[in-house]
Design an enzyme around this catalytic site. Structure first.
Site, short mmCIF file in Angstrom:
data_model
loop_
_atom_site.label_atom_id
_atom_site.label_comp_id
_atom_site.label_asym_id
_atom_site.label_seq_id
_atom_site.Cartn_x
_atom_site.Cartn_y
_atom_site.Cartn_z
CD GLU A 190 -1.96 4.00 3.15
OE1 GLU A 190 -3.15 4.20 3.65
OE2 GLU A 190 -1.58 3.23 2.46
CG HIS A 192 -2.02 -1.16 1.29
ND1 HIS A 192 -3.07 -1.11 2.00
CD2 HIS A 192 -2.19 -1.97 0.26
CE1 HIS A 192 -3.86 -2.07 1.86
NE2 HIS A 192 -3.21 -2.65 0.51
CB CYS A 236 -6.49 -1.00 5.06
SG CYS A 236 -4.65 -1.45 4.96
CB CYS A 292 -2.19 1.34 6.19
SG CYS A 292 -1.52 0.49 4.34
#
Length: 148
Positions: free
Chosen positions: A80, A78, A106, A109
């Site tokens: 992040e 992801h 999410c 993260c």
């Protein structure tokens, strides 16, 4: 021409970074900021040196994994996560920084952002993850949604 607010300015950079994403489902970008300076950026995609999903196809689609479930069944990272990894790789402290993300993080993260010492999450698009919301709140993280 007048300068946009810092929020809009940094979110526009996150949106620009999202354009580098190699994920077939979503383009997400993140930028970590401290004292109005860019520390790191990240976008969602496979690790360095790994064949992009554009070539292999989306594992999550092949396995019919619904959005928001089984995050480990994905070849990519992801945005992040990549921003945090970029900081570690470059030896840049992000403790006390803010992160601007095109989408709400999410839970995976969110846990990483908490432990990385990020103090503020600013996002443009909502992504439904109640556990993420609860954990960010419990950690005392400042979370704000702004227009992208």
């Amino acid at each position: 021409m007048t300068r946009p607010s810092w929020d809009k300015y940094f979110m526009s950079i996150a949106e620009l970074v999202a354009g580098r994403a190699t994920c077939l489902r979503r383009e997400i970008g993140a930028v970590v900021i401290m004292d109005r300076r860019i520390l790191t950026t990240g976008y969602n995609g496979v690790p360095s040196g790994i064949t992009h999903c554009e070539v292999t196809g989306c594992l999550r689609e092949q396995l019919n994994v619904p959005s928001g479930e089984r995050h480990e069944l994905c070849r990519g990272l992801h945005a992040e996560q990549n921003a945090i990894i970029q900081a570690a790789y470059s030896g840049v402290s992000i403790k006390g920084a803010s992160i601007y993300i095109t989408h709400f993080p999410c839970v995976v993260c969110a846990k990483m952002l908490i432990n990385a010492g990020i103090k503020e999450v600013v996002y443009a698009n909502y992504y439904p993850d109640k556990l993420s919301e609860a954990m960010l709140s419990e950690a005392g993280m400042l979370v704000r949604q702004i227009d992208g």
